[in-house]
Structure formats: C-alpha cells, structure tokens
Scaffold this motif. Sequence first.
Motif, short mmCIF file in Angstrom:
data_model
loop_
_atom_site.label_atom_id
_atom_site.label_comp_id
_atom_site.label_asym_id
_atom_site.label_seq_id
_atom_site.Cartn_x
_atom_site.Cartn_y
_atom_site.Cartn_z
N ALA A 156 0.82 -1.21 0.00
CA ALA A 156 0.00 0.00 0.00
C ALA A 156 0.86 1.27 0.00
O ALA A 156 0.49 2.26 -0.60
N LEU A 157 1.99 1.24 0.68
CA LEU A 157 2.70 2.49 0.90
C LEU A 157 3.95 2.67 0.08
O LEU A 157 4.49 3.77 0.00
N MET A 158 4.42 1.61 -0.57
CA MET A 158 5.63 1.73 -1.38
C MET A 158 5.47 2.83 -2.41
O MET A 158 6.34 3.65 -2.62
N VAL A 159 4.32 2.82 -3.07
CA VAL A 159 4.11 3.77 -4.15
C VAL A 159 3.78 5.16 -3.65
O VAL A 159 3.89 6.13 -4.37
N GLN A 160 3.34 5.25 -2.39
CA GLN A 160 2.79 6.52 -1.93
C GLN A 160 3.78 7.37 -1.16
O GLN A 160 3.59 8.56 -1.04
N ASN A 161 4.82 6.75 -0.61
CA ASN A 161 5.78 7.52 0.18
C ASN A 161 5.11 8.27 1.32
O ASN A 161 5.50 9.38 1.63
N ASN A 162 4.06 7.68 1.88
CA ASN A 162 3.31 8.42 2.88
C ASN A 162 3.86 8.14 4.28
O ASN A 162 3.65 7.07 4.85
N TYR A 163 4.55 9.12 4.85
CA TYR A 163 5.22 8.92 6.13
C TYR A 163 4.22 8.67 7.25
O TYR A 163 4.42 7.80 8.09
N GLY A 164 3.14 9.44 7.29
CA GLY A 164 2.18 9.32 8.38
C GLY A 164 1.59 7.93 8.46
O GLY A 164 1.57 7.30 9.52
N MET A 165 1.13 7.41 7.31
CA MET A 165 0.47 6.11 7.32
C MET A 165 1.47 5.00 7.63
O MET A 165 1.14 4.04 8.31
N SER A 166 2.70 5.14 7.11
CA SER A 166 3.70 4.10 7.41
C SER A 166 3.98 4.04 8.89
O SER A 166 4.04 2.96 9.48
N SER A 167 4.14 5.21 9.53
CA SER A 167 4.42 5.13 10.97
C SER A 167 3.20 4.66 11.73
O SER A 167 3.35 3.95 12.73
N ALA A 168 2.00 4.99 11.24
CA ALA A 168 0.80 4.48 11.91
C ALA A 168 0.82 2.96 11.94
O ALA A 168 0.54 2.34 12.96
N ALA A 169 1.19 2.36 10.79
CA ALA A 169 1.22 0.90 10.73
C ALA A 169 2.23 0.33 11.71
O ALA A 169 1.95 -0.65 12.41
N SER A 170 3.41 0.96 11.81
CA SER A 170 4.39 0.36 12.70
C SER A 170 4.07 0.64 14.17
O SER A 170 4.39 -0.17 15.03
N VAL A 171 3.40 1.76 14.43
CA VAL A 171 2.95 2.01 15.81
C VAL A 171 1.96 0.93 16.22
O VAL A 171 2.04 0.36 17.31
N TYR A 172 1.03 0.62 15.32
CA TYR A 172 0.04 -0.43 15.58
C TYR A 172 0.74 -1.75 15.90
O TYR A 172 0.43 -2.41 16.89
N GLN A 173 1.73 -2.10 15.06
CA GLN A 173 2.45 -3.36 15.30
C GLN A 173 3.19 -3.34 16.63
O GLN A 173 3.15 -4.31 17.39
N SER A 174 3.88 -2.23 16.92
CA SER A 174 4.67 -2.20 18.17
C SER A 174 3.78 -2.30 19.39
O SER A 174 4.10 -3.01 20.33
N ILE A 175 2.66 -1.55 19.38
CA ILE A 175 1.82 -1.54 20.57
C ILE A 175 1.25 -2.93 20.82
O ILE A 175 1.32 -3.45 21.93
N VAL A 176 0.72 -3.56 19.77
CA VAL A 176 0.16 -4.89 19.97
C VAL A 176 1.25 -5.87 20.36
O VAL A 176 1.07 -6.71 21.26
N GLY A 177 2.43 -5.75 19.75
CA GLY A 177 3.55 -6.62 20.11
C GLY A 177 3.94 -6.45 21.56
O GLY A 177 4.16 -7.43 22.28
N PHE A 178 3.99 -5.21 22.01
CA PHE A 178 4.35 -4.90 23.40
C PHE A 178 3.36 -5.54 24.37
O PHE A 178 3.74 -6.19 25.34
N ILE A 179 2.07 -5.37 24.05
CA ILE A 179 1.05 -5.96 24.92
C ILE A 179 1.20 -7.47 24.99
O ILE A 179 1.13 -8.08 26.06
N LEU A 180 1.48 -8.10 23.85
CA LEU A 180 1.63 -9.55 23.82
C LEU A 180 2.79 -10.00 24.69
O LEU A 180 2.68 -10.98 25.43
N VAL A 181 3.93 -9.29 24.62
CA VAL A 181 5.10 -9.68 25.43
C VAL A 181 4.76 -9.59 26.91
O VAL A 181 5.02 -10.52 27.68
N VAL A 182 4.14 -8.48 27.31
CA VAL A 182 3.82 -8.30 28.72
C VAL A 182 2.86 -9.38 29.19
O VAL A 182 3.06 -10.00 30.24
#
Lengths: 309, 513
Positions: free
Chosen positions: A267-293
């Motif tokens: 989705a984002l390769m072609v768009q170079n959209n910084y906001g959406m890319s970081s949104a995706a990785s924030v989503y991954q990190s938060i859920v990952g963090f919760i899972l570890v805890v």
Amino acid sequence: MDTAKKRKKIRWKKALPIYLLLLPGTIYMLINNYLPMFGIIIAFKNINFKKGIFGSDWAGFDNFKFLFSSGNAWLMTRNTILYNLVFIILGIVIPITVAILMNEIRSKIANRIYQTLILLPFLMSWVVISYLGYAFLSLETGYINDSILKAFGKPPIDFYQDKTWWPLIIIFVHQWKGIGFGMVIYLASVVGISQDYFEAAKIDGATKWQQIKSITLPCLKPTIITLFILNLGRMFYSDFGLFYQLPRNSGMLYGATQTIDTFVYNALMVQNNYGMSSAASVYQSIVGFILVVLANETIKRISREDAMF
Amino acid sequence: MKRKVLALIMVAVMLMASFAGCSNKGGETENTGTGSAGTDSQAEATSAPEKTEHLIITYLYMAAAPADLLKVQDAVNAITVPAINVEVEFKPLGIGDSFTNYSLWISSGETVDLMMLAFQDIKNYVNSGQIEELDAYISEEATPTLYSLMQEFPIATRVADKIYGLSPVGVNYGDKPGIIIRKDYFEETGYEVKDIYAMDELTTVFAAIKEKHPECYPLSALGSAITAGNSQFGMYYGGNAPGGNINAGYLMEADSTTIVNLFETEEYKNFLNQMAQWYQAGYIVPDAATTDTSNNELLQTGKVAAYAMSQKPEQFASDYGFKVTGMATGAGRIGAFYGATNWMVPITSSNPAAAIKFMDYLYSDSNLSNLILNGIEGTHYKVVDPDNNVIAFADGLDATNSPYYNLLGFWGDRRNEYTFSASATRQQHDAFTQECMNNKFKSYGFNFNSADVSNQILACQTVLDQYQKALETGSLGDKWEKTYNDMVSQLKNAGIDQVIAECQRQFDEFLAQ
C-alpha cells in the motif's frame, strides 16, 4: 558506617570499568532504539516538511484508518497471528528434535556435514528461494507440474493463482529455511548439559527416551521459554521475504499470504506516505508490546523463576 | 548512582538537542558545494558583476555514471556562466535509487536545487510539503520561449492549480491504443493492413499465428505491466483516466464529461471475457500473471509474437532480428496528461529562482540540452544526418566503451535532441502530435488533487493489487467472473464511489472555467 562507605567506594571502583564497557552499548541503544521513539508522533500528524515534524497539523487517528478501511484488516491480522502461532510451536518442536538427534551422532565428520547441510538454507536470500520455489511451482515449466503430475497423468495445478496449497507451502518453506538456525541454538544448550546426569541415569537403567524426557527437556526449559517470549513479541511481524517473495506477490494468493507487513509494503511503497507508514508500525509495536507483557505475566504465574522480568 | 543517572540524562538531552538541531539547520545550510570541476569557468566568471549562482542538479543514469560527466559539466558551465550567470554541479544518481533517495534527502535537509522526478507521482511530494511552488519563480524568470512552450504543450505539471513541476518537451504527445506485433508473423497471416482493428480481428490474427507456430504464444499480457494506476483495458480500448489512476474513474469517450467507474462498465467486462478466452485458447503465456520476464525478452526469444503497447512513431524502429509493426485498436488521442518526468525544486534548494532560470534557458538552447544528453560533439559523438538530428559515436567509440553514453533524456526541448537512430523524422513526430491533439479528451489539462480521498485511493489500490493482474491477464480462465464480482464489491467497500465523486466534482469545476 565508615566501613560501609569504604566498601561502597571499593565496589564503585570495581564496577566502574564494567559500566564503562557498558557505555558504548547504552549510547547505541539510546540513539538507535529510544531516540527515534519520538517519531511515534508522526503517526498522528499530517506530515508537512515545510512545517517540520512538530509544526505539522495533527491528524488524530486518520492515518490509522487505511489499515482498517480496505476490509482486509481481519484477514491480514488473522494470517499474521495464525502463521506465527504455527511457526512458534513448530519452531520449538522440530529444532529441538533435530538438536537432540544431532547430539547423538558420534562421528565428528558426519556431525559437521549434517549441521552445515541443515544450516545452508538459512544463509540463502529470500529472492533466491523465491526462484527455487518458482522452479518447483511454475505452471508451465515447474518441476511439480512438468515432471511429477505429468508423469502421473494428473492435470497441472496453477499454484500461483490458487491459494489452497499455500498455507502448507509457506509453513514447509519456513521450516526448511529456519530449522538450521533453531537447531544451532538448542544444540548449544543440549551440549551444555552436564554428562553426569546422563551417566547417573544410565546406571539407574533409564532408556534413551526417559533420558530425553527427564533430563534434556527440563534442562532446555529456560532456553525454550526465553525464545518463546521473544518470538511472541514478534507475533505481529512477519518474515517479509517469506510472504512477499515466495508467493511472488500474486494477488490471488492474498487470502493465504497477506500479512500486515506485506499489506503495508504494497500500500505504501508507491505513496511515500510517512504518516500512514508510521501508523502501521505504531500499531504493530503496541500490539507486540502488549503480547510480550501478557506472555510474561502468564509465565510468571506458572513458574516464577523463568519469567524474563 | 545518582550521578550516573544524571550523566545519562545529560547525554540523552544533548543528543536530542543535536538531533533537533540538524533538522532545522539543513534548510539554511550555506551552499558550500565544491564545484572543483568548474574552476576554469569560475575564473572567467569572476569579472561578472553579479555573484555566480551555484546549482546542484540531479543527474540520473541507468547502470553507472558516465566517466566523462565532469568534462561535460565543465562544458555546460562554459555555456551557462556567460549566458545566465549560473554554475551547474551534477549530482549523479541511479534512476532506481531516485525512488527512495529524494524523500530522504529532503527530510534530512540536503541541499539540492533541481530534482528529476522520473516515473513517480509528484502529488506525494506536494502533499507532504517537500517541494516548492513554482508559479512565482516562473513569472519572475521565464522568457517568452518557455511561456509559448507551456501554452502549446502540457509541460507544466500542476497540482490544485499551482505549478510544481516542469517536464521536458516530449518528442511527441498522445498515443494510440493497440498492440506491437512481429512483422514477419503478421505478414504470414496475410491479414489486411488497416488503420484500426477490431478485437475480433486480433483474435483471427492470433489464431492464424498459433496455427502456423504452435510453440509460440501470440500475445504476452504480462502481470508485471499491470499496475493499479494502469489498466490493460486502456491499451486496447483507449479512454482516459482523468485522475491519473484508474481507481479515480474513467472517461470512455473524448467528448464525455461524466466520469464512470471503469470496473462496472460493460466494456470492461467484455474485455475481461476476451482476455479469458484468449488465455484458454492458448494465445496468452500461461505464466503471464507471475513471470517477471519482460515483453521484449519474450518477443526476442520468439516465445511470443505480440504485446499490448500504446503506439508512438518511434516504437517500430527496434530490430530484434526481425521487424515489428503495430496493430492499432483505436485512434490517436490525448487526455489528462501527467508528465512521467518532472523537474522539481525541493524546499531544501538554496536558490529556486536560479533553478528556474536554468530550466528556462535549457528549453531555449538546444546546444545545451544536447550537450548534457549526448556529450561533447567530436569527443563523444559526431553528427551524421544534420537534417534529422541523427548522430553516431565518435571514432573508436561504441555503446560499450563510450565515456559518455546515457539514454535517459530529461533535458529541455526533446524535439531538438540528437538521436543515435532515426526512428522517425521530426515531421512524423509533429504529425502524430497533431493527430492526437485533434482528438483531445475533455480532461486535457485537468489535474486531480487526491489529498482529501487518499485513504480511499489507498484502499482501492490494495483491492486492485489483489485481483487486477489475475483478471486482466485472463489467467483465471472461465472462473474469472466470480473473482471479478468480488473485486467490484470490494472496490465499493473501499470507497471507489467517493473517489470518483470527488474527481467528478473537481472535473466539473475545471470544465466550468
């Protein structure tokens, strides 16, 4: 009081060189892992370079919308989690089995050869593996269609347009590539188990299976649990090469192959959209963090000394 | 212990501060470009009353930067310093790297004055505020040549009515839908040579080729050429996507003002059915959807005889050991035009005005644009046919050992540029442009600003990524209809109607002007 102070000073003196050794690593961690964290706010900004990161307008949760608006959110979350669960379980069972077997091989040369052969796929690039897979699965010239199915008079299977076989293919290739590495880690622990236990067990008349069950596996428990927790934390990430290169990004397979990472890339390769890319990785990190805890809490309940923190 | 914590906090704070500092500083960095190569010309320029402006300009190449780039840079400065008091420094960059590097350069504050944005969407740069608006600079610096070129050709790339990019003037404009086919195979079939062929006629030709050459697939419809922004449909049926991407709607006819959802039209359904039939009949390469071999490779090895390609005069010159010809399926046309190559001025430019001055001069001086494209006359090339601008390598040089050989032409007015093979004459090019300009879509000159619906566009794009390749290559055979229905309904869920409505709203405003 005075002696206590003195002792403290001595301890300081002893500890200082060690802290100094720690310093480069700490600074590296700070710069590499903690400093960029302020970038999380990019996920909530409508980023505009003229205004700068802090000056850009707030976007609220707009950047997160695209993850869920395509209707694929459930599919890719399900794929990511299910595959990772299977990988974690198989990633414990198979490498341990192989490591134990490997430990039983007495010939040094044979041991080296087998280890190298099993480890070899791990060193291969995903792009190479993608073409190996293509050589097997291609509709026209693939080994399976052109040699095996043809010989049995069966109609060819269009693997890249038909998702039926893909869960199997992906799990197989992942294991084939990953076994070697997992095996090396467990083998190190298995080799480290004191031979005294085994000798004592032998004298008591324990069979091989009993030795494995009562000595090897319990001794491996801390390693297994640590690796388990680490893997759980990466539950929301997927091996990009496995899910993108191997199925050759064929759209018809997305039902079986799309994970959060490949979706975001597409989705984002072609768009170079910084906001959406970081949104995706924030989503991954938060859920990952919760899972570890959560995982760590669960393990704390079961066996306190094995928990990581 | 306390002291240690304090020390750590201090380190962290200092690091933070230094990092925060960089992002601000970058933009104003004093221009310290070395420009050592341009020393001779600098010496000449010292007598000039004004300070010579120094520009850093990206120079894209395919494989490796030409060895003589610095020599050419000196020769360029020997022209530009006396003429417009601008000194140029090329910043060589592989074209593949340009896709990722520009954004990084701009966000890290690196000074570059002109960037060649090749085959990327300029809107992404506009919407995140990475490039300068050019209107003010153009009205300040542009000469009548640039103004008249801008009137005649769509070289100014606008987003929301502001100019953000300047494209080189193309050798020709517009295109014809159709396929490119092996001339020998086509002639064998004995089919009548026509201006425009119907789809049924293509089927007849393919069938004849398949009969004569059973090992050859008459058509390669490659999935790698199908992107969410570009449907194979347009290759056969014409039409125009006024928003650039097909997921922002489609204009079926040149004079239509209603933007429709292409995927729901009867024509698109018929097209998919046609592809599926061709695939089942064995006219299309079985691995079409997933192979990453290129059309040219397949054609050259004789595995295929034709592929879809919108046609332009220069396309039939290539020699594969056999000649190729075209079978057009529609008339020449031009629609909403998005220059695939744009010169843009990033916000980190130290002198946008001088950058535009240089661009303006580049359009008017074909000696300069030819110098940058082909190198120095006599050293790198010699003119063979001055009437048709045909050149050859200088003595002793060829494509493999020339110290200056770069086929990427992004410079100025390309109608005047020298070429190594005369594929078509200037007259042919101009006639073709004329023919297409006579069949202008109503969307000609229209620019869709998709900022407000970017979420929906992204969602539609992921749907298309999933289905389009399998459908448009016919790879699903007779099972295509179910997949097609899935695609249409998922596009609806992804909000394609909102995108089209927004595009139509902007298009109506544009038409009203």
